[in-house]
Design an enzyme around this catalytic site. Structure first.
Site, mmCIF file in Angstrom:
data_model
loop_
_atom_site.group_PDB
_atom_site.id
_atom_site.type_symbol
_atom_site.label_atom_id
_atom_site.label_comp_id
_atom_site.label_asym_id
_atom_site.label_seq_id
_atom_site.Cartn_x
_atom_site.Cartn_y
_atom_site.Cartn_z
ATOM 1 N N SER A 111 0.707 -1.212 0.180
ATOM 2 C CA SER A 111 -0.048 -0.091 0.085
ATOM 3 C C SER A 111 1.006 1.223 -0.030
ATOM 4 O O SER A 111 1.977 1.251 0.612
ATOM 5 C CB SER A 111 -0.705 -0.084 1.504
ATOM 6 O OG SER A 111 -1.439 1.386 1.373
ATOM 7 N N TYR A 144 -1.269 -1.290 10.203
ATOM 8 C CA TYR A 144 -1.424 -1.547 8.855
ATOM 9 C C TYR A 144 -0.246 -1.138 7.905
ATOM 10 O O TYR A 144 0.359 -1.654 6.994
ATOM 11 C CB TYR A 144 -2.860 -0.677 8.149
ATOM 12 C CG TYR A 144 -3.007 -1.044 6.875
ATOM 13 C CD1 TYR A 144 -3.474 -2.437 6.343
ATOM 14 C CD2 TYR A 144 -2.812 -0.071 5.786
ATOM 15 C CE1 TYR A 144 -4.058 -2.425 5.249
ATOM 16 C CE2 TYR A 144 -3.342 -0.072 4.472
ATOM 17 C CZ TYR A 144 -3.968 -1.373 4.288
ATOM 18 O OH TYR A 144 -4.290 -1.605 2.912
HETATM 19 P P1 NAD Z 1 -11.500 -6.247 0.531
HETATM 20 O O1 NAD Z 1 -11.896 -6.284 1.840
HETATM 21 O O2 NAD Z 1 -12.585 -6.084 -0.406
HETATM 22 O O3 NAD Z 1 -10.859 -7.714 0.145
HETATM 23 C C1 NAD Z 1 -10.080 -8.388 0.916
HETATM 24 C C2 NAD Z 1 -10.293 -9.807 0.675
HETATM 25 O O4 NAD Z 1 -9.400 -10.788 1.570
HETATM 26 C C3 NAD Z 1 -11.551 -10.149 1.383
HETATM 27 O O5 NAD Z 1 -12.373 -11.027 0.399
HETATM 28 C C4 NAD Z 1 -11.452 -11.176 2.501
HETATM 29 O O6 NAD Z 1 -12.570 -12.185 2.771
HETATM 30 C C5 NAD Z 1 -10.162 -11.616 2.441
HETATM 31 N N1 NAD Z 1 -9.392 -11.967 3.544
HETATM 32 C C6 NAD Z 1 -9.404 -11.207 4.897
HETATM 33 N N2 NAD Z 1 -8.679 -12.007 5.665
HETATM 34 C C7 NAD Z 1 -8.382 -13.317 5.230
HETATM 35 C C8 NAD Z 1 -7.490 -14.279 5.729
HETATM 36 N N3 NAD Z 1 -7.345 -14.471 6.886
HETATM 37 N N4 NAD Z 1 -7.493 -15.409 4.873
HETATM 38 C C9 NAD Z 1 -7.943 -15.322 3.503
HETATM 39 N N5 NAD Z 1 -8.612 -14.251 3.131
HETATM 40 C C10 NAD Z 1 -8.826 -13.095 3.897
HETATM 41 O O7 NAD Z 1 -10.111 -5.333 0.332
HETATM 42 P P2 NAD Z 1 -9.521 -4.638 -0.976
HETATM 43 O O8 NAD Z 1 -9.789 -3.219 -0.774
HETATM 44 O O9 NAD Z 1 -9.816 -5.633 -2.208
HETATM 45 O O10 NAD Z 1 -7.922 -5.004 -0.540
HETATM 46 C C11 NAD Z 1 -7.091 -6.052 -1.247
HETATM 47 C C12 NAD Z 1 -5.839 -5.659 -0.861
HETATM 48 O O11 NAD Z 1 -5.434 -4.510 -1.435
HETATM 49 C C13 NAD Z 1 -5.538 -5.745 0.814
HETATM 50 O O12 NAD Z 1 -4.203 -6.451 0.999
HETATM 51 C C14 NAD Z 1 -5.465 -4.432 0.854
HETATM 52 O O13 NAD Z 1 -4.556 -3.987 2.176
HETATM 53 C C15 NAD Z 1 -4.706 -3.777 -0.061
HETATM 54 N N6 NAD Z 1 -4.934 -2.302 -0.479
HETATM 55 C C16 NAD Z 1 -6.341 -1.842 -0.595
HETATM 56 C C17 NAD Z 1 -6.223 -0.444 -0.726
HETATM 57 C C18 NAD Z 1 -7.865 0.393 -0.956
HETATM 58 O O14 NAD Z 1 -7.780 1.608 -1.196
HETATM 59 N N7 NAD Z 1 -8.779 -0.447 -1.131
HETATM 60 C C19 NAD Z 1 -5.231 0.454 -0.727
HETATM 61 C C20 NAD Z 1 -3.974 -0.008 -0.649
HETATM 62 C C21 NAD Z 1 -3.881 -1.678 -0.354
#
Ligand code: NAD
Length: 243
Positions: free
Chosen positions: A141, A154
């Site tokens: 991130s 985080y």
């Molecule tokens: P999201 O919450 O929509 O998706 C995350 C997925 O991970 C979900 O389907 C959840 O069920 C799954 N998950 C959570 N814990 C788990 C576990 N212990 N085992 C297996 N699966 C698990 O979030 P997103 O926004 O799609 O984020 C995806 C990745 O991108 C994450 O690593 C997040 O930190 C990163 N990210 C997101 C953003 C943003 O703005 N959305 C920004 C930077 C980084």
């Protein structure tokens, strides 16, 4: 006919993970999605991926549970014979200002976001090593690079993923395994749906919009399939935020 590549995407049932799965499926990869949710919840994602004309299967496990991960990866190798692309994408937030952050909040985020990358990569990379090829992408991130008030846990987990990425790139480059990280900015998913003061964030983004999961997926596809000489990089995909 060339053999299809197999991609494993953790946390792939929705959000950024699902967009990446679809982008790789459209490029002709067979897709294994993992999530902690049950199979019924993941079914719409599987259907959407299969509609791209590739094979797709779902493995439910907790990415931070080493035993579950090992058993699932053994089963995947039995089913598919190999894993060419690994996207360590599953992640959570448990935000709070540092003085109020308790140990449970700290440990949970480090475990799900960072220790999970150890568990899944450790299980998968030995198979890539034998095949002498592979591409691993870690979903970091922008806050892993620059920090963010209220996200000490985080941002530490995401910064940890960058060090992990660079180290594995050095250890495994000679085996033709590339390891990169993607650093999204603010992307429209369930994770950011609750963000207060969205207008404040928009002011700070030169491109004046939040990113979409597809914006991230295009860069993941580039790292997974389109380049053979990029490794050890952490690529910010954030519409210019923080430049
Ligand atoms: P999201 O919450 O929509 O998706 C995350 C997925 O991970 C979900 O389907 C959840 O069920 C799954 N998950 C959570 N814990 C788990 C576990 N212990 N085992 C297996 N699966 C698990 O979030 P997103 O926004 O799609 O984020 C995806 C990745 O991108 C994450 O690593 C997040 O930190 C990163 N990210 C997101 C953003 C943003 O703005 N959305 C920004 C930077 C980084």
């Amino acid at each position: 006919m060339t053999e299809r590549k197999i991609a494993l995407i953790t946390g792939g049932s929705r959000g950024i993970g699902l967009a990446c799965a679809l982008e790789l499926a459209k490029a002709g990869c067979d897709i294994i999605i993992n999530d902690i949710c049950d199979a019924e919840k993941a079914q719409p994602a599987l259907d959407e991926i299969k509609a791209c004309g590739v094979n797709s299967s779902f493995y439910q496990f907790d990415v931070s549970n080493d035993e579950q991960v090992q058993a699932a990866v053994d089963a995947m190798i039995k089913e598919h014979g190999k894993i060419d692309i690994l996207l360590n994408n599953a992640g959570i937030t448990k935000d709070g200002l540092f003085l109020r952050m308790d140990m449970e909040q700290w440990e949970r985020v480090i475990k799900i976001n960072l220790t999970s990358a150890y568990c899944v990569t450790h299980a998968v990379i030995k198979h890539m090593s034998k095949a002498r090829q592979g591409s691993i992408i870690n979903m970091s991130s922008i806050v892993g690079r620059h920090g963010n008030a209220g996200q000490a846990n985080y941002s530490a987990s995401k910064a940890g993923l960058i060090g992990f990425t660079q180290t594995l790139a050095k250890e495994f480059g000679s085996r033709n395994i590339r390891v990169n990280a993607v650093c999204p900015g603010f992307i429209q998913t369930a994770m950011t749906a609750e963000l207060p003061n969205i207008d404040e964030y928009l002011k700070a983004i030169p491109m004046k919009r939040l990113g979409t999961p597809e914006d991230i997926a295009k860069v993941v596809k580039f790292l997974a399939l389109d380049t053979e000489y990029v490794t050890g990089q952490a690529i910010e995909v954030a519409g210019g935020l923080m430049i």
